[in-house]
Design a protein around this motif. Sequence first.
Motif, short mmCIF file in Angstrom:
data_model
loop_
_atom_site.label_atom_id
_atom_site.label_comp_id
_atom_site.label_asym_id
_atom_site.label_seq_id
_atom_site.Cartn_x
_atom_site.Cartn_y
_atom_site.Cartn_z
N LEU A 13 0.54 -1.18 0.04
CA LEU A 13 -0.15 0.15 -0.18
C LEU A 13 0.77 1.35 0.09
N ALA A 14 2.52 1.27 0.62
CA ALA A 14 2.70 2.09 0.76
C ALA A 14 4.24 2.38 1.04
N LYS A 15 5.15 3.04 1.14
CA LYS A 15 5.89 2.82 2.02
C LYS A 15 6.80 4.26 2.49
N ALA A 16 6.67 4.37 4.52
CA ALA A 16 6.62 5.38 4.64
C ALA A 16 7.28 4.74 6.17
N LYS A 17 7.11 5.71 6.72
CA LYS A 17 7.33 6.19 8.38
C LYS A 17 6.00 6.90 8.98
N TYR A 18 5.42 6.13 9.57
CA TYR A 18 4.07 6.60 10.80
C TYR A 18 3.95 6.50 12.01
N LEU A 19 3.66 7.55 12.06
CA LEU A 19 2.73 7.14 13.79
C LEU A 19 1.97 6.54 14.05
N GLU A 20 0.59 6.85 13.36
CA GLU A 20 -0.30 6.32 13.13
C GLU A 20 -0.72 6.65 11.82
N LEU A 21 -1.25 5.70 10.46
CA LEU A 21 -1.80 5.40 9.85
C LEU A 21 -3.44 4.40 9.76
N GLU A 22 -4.07 5.16 8.49
CA GLU A 22 -5.21 4.75 8.16
C GLU A 22 -5.08 4.58 6.78
N ILE A 23 -5.11 3.82 5.72
CA ILE A 23 -5.20 3.95 4.39
C ILE A 23 -6.18 2.00 4.14
N LYS A 24 -7.04 2.43 2.95
CA LYS A 24 -7.54 1.79 2.02
C LYS A 24 -7.03 1.02 0.87
N CYS A 25 -6.92 -0.29 1.44
CA CYS A 25 -6.41 -1.16 0.30
C CYS A 25 -7.66 -0.31 -1.56
N SER A 26 -6.78 -0.94 -1.94
CA SER A 26 -7.44 -0.48 -3.99
C SER A 26 -8.17 -1.86 -4.84
N ARG A 27 -7.25 -3.03 -3.54
CA ARG A 27 -7.53 -4.75 -4.59
C ARG A 27 -9.35 -4.99 -3.85
N CYS A 28 -8.94 -4.97 -2.33
CA CYS A 28 -9.92 -5.83 -1.73
C CYS A 28 -10.65 -4.68 -1.09
N LYS A 29 -10.53 -3.71 -0.53
CA LYS A 29 -11.02 -2.64 0.61
C LYS A 29 -11.22 -2.58 1.25
N THR A 30 -10.40 -3.36 1.46
CA THR A 30 -10.38 -3.20 3.77
C THR A 30 -9.40 -2.02 3.81
N ILE A 31 -9.88 -1.73 5.00
CA ILE A 31 -9.11 -0.31 5.76
C ILE A 31 -7.98 -1.36 6.69
N ASN A 32 -7.19 -0.85 6.31
CA ASN A 32 -5.82 -1.01 7.51
C ASN A 32 -5.62 0.33 8.32
N PHE A 33 -5.88 -0.24 10.25
CA PHE A 33 -5.31 0.87 10.93
C PHE A 33 -3.52 0.55 11.14
#
Length: 64
Positions: A13-33
């Motif tokens: 989904l991404a390559k990043a540095k994060y503390l908190e992240l919410e991202i939706k998968c474009s393939r299966c539509k799952t929201i990842n926290f």
Amino acid sequence: MQEIRCRCCGRLLAKAKYLELEIKCSRCKTINFLKVVEPHLQAPMSATKIEVQHGQQNPAKTAR
């Protein structure tokens, strides 16, 4: 940077540095926290720096 993959299908989904992240998968539509439990913090520069005032000797160089 850290690879962030969907927990359901494994898609990148991404390559990043994060503390908190919410991202939706474009393939299966799952929201990842994602949340970092213990963020890696660097020591401030003043914690490792030895300051020498005018007229003083550097203690690291004088101790042999």
